[in-house]
Enzyme design. Structure first.
Site, PDB file in Angstrom:
ATOM      1  N   CYS A   2       0.877  -1.176   0.000  1.00 28.08           N
ATOM      2  CA  CYS A   2       0.000   0.000   0.000  1.00 28.08           C
ATOM      3  C   CYS A   2       0.905   1.214   0.000  1.00 28.08           C
ATOM      4  O   CYS A   2       1.590   1.484   0.994  1.00 28.08           O
ATOM      5  CB  CYS A   2      -0.916   0.003   1.227  1.00 28.08           C
ATOM      6  SG  CYS A   2      -1.968   1.470   1.340  1.00 28.08           S
ATOM      7  N   GLU A 103      -3.803   1.174  -6.356  1.00 27.77           N
ATOM      8  CA  GLU A 103      -2.852   0.125  -6.711  1.00 27.77           C
ATOM      9  C   GLU A 103      -2.767   0.080  -8.230  1.00 27.77           C
ATOM     10  O   GLU A 103      -3.702   0.488  -8.925  1.00 27.77           O
ATOM     11  CB  GLU A 103      -3.291  -1.221  -6.134  1.00 27.77           C
ATOM     12  CG  GLU A 103      -2.202  -2.269  -6.119  1.00 27.77           C
ATOM     13  CD  GLU A 103      -0.922  -1.780  -5.462  1.00 27.77           C
ATOM     14  OE1 GLU A 103       0.008  -1.387  -6.228  1.00 27.77           O
ATOM     15  OE2 GLU A 103      -0.841  -1.777  -4.229  1.00 27.77           O
TER      16      GLU A 103
END
Length: 227
Positions: A2, A103
């Protein structure tokens, strides 16, 4: 991993965390939060306050803060074993506030598509995080934090092989337990969030630059308009 996320729905903080009695001043919506920047969190030391942490865990033994840029994430599978994370897992846990994260999905043609992932409800949520306090040689202190990641759920599996641990509200109280506890007591909470409660869609490649920080970053786009 992340490495980028958002926190724009600031009005939801007091509503979703009714025990909070203090917020930092002059908060503004953020659409491209990146490592080494300040992040908003609730620590188990002060569970009724929202505070800023430096994104990138800086252990107390570190010579300087530069190590933090390499410690933005901790893996759920090894967090109770590695010395750097085991201590904060037993003593210093936090909720890192967010309402979505980014992402990059790998495509068959080897390009990458930036994806925005959030809860279908649109609600604010919390990553499972760890925090530490680092002191410099001049006596100043820096609180820092890291996001714990885990294996992907069914939604994320098509995008990336990791995802941040999103804790359900039912786990907040246990995660913010102020007393020191066995690190193993918390590993059962570090599971992928239910895929059925999440959604993902492509967004502009502008998110790749930390200089960009505006609401358009989370607008859905068609593949051929990404660039």
């Amino acid at each position: 991993m992340c490495g980028r996320y958002t926190l724009s729905k600031l009005e939801q903080i007091l509503r979703q965390f009714p025990g909070i009695t203090a917020l930092p001043p002059e908060l503004a919506p953020r659409f491209n939060i990146a490592p080494t920047q300040p992040i908003l969190a609730i620590t188990n030391e002060h569970p009724n306050e929202v505070t800023h942490l430096y994104w990138g865990l800086v252990p107390s033994w570190a010579k300087d803060v530069s190590i933090g840029s390499k410690m933005i994430n901790a893996r759920a599978e090894t967090v109770a074993e590695k010395a750097t994370y085991r201590r904060p897992l037993s003593r210093r846990r936090c909720l890192i506030l967010a309402d979505g994260f980014y992402e990059w999905r790998k495509n068959p043609d080897k390009t990458k598509t930036p994806m925005y992932i959030r809860l279908k409800s649109g609600n604010l949520f919390a990553f499972a995080g760890l925090w530490e306090m680092w002191s410099s040689s001049d006596g100043s202190e820096l609180p820092s934090g890291t996001v714990i990641t885990t294996r992907p759920n069914a939604l994320m599996a098509d995008i990336h092989d990791r995802m941040p641990v999103i804790l359900p509200p039912s786990a907040y109280k246990k995660w913010l337990t102020p007393e020191e506890r066995s690190a193993e007591e918390f590993t059962g909470l570090l599971e992928p969030y239910p895929a059925d409660d999440m959604e993902a869609y492509p967004v502009s490649s502008r998110v790749g630059s930390v200089k960009n920080n505006d609401r358009r970053l989370i607008d859905p786009v068609e593949r051929d308009t990404l660039f």
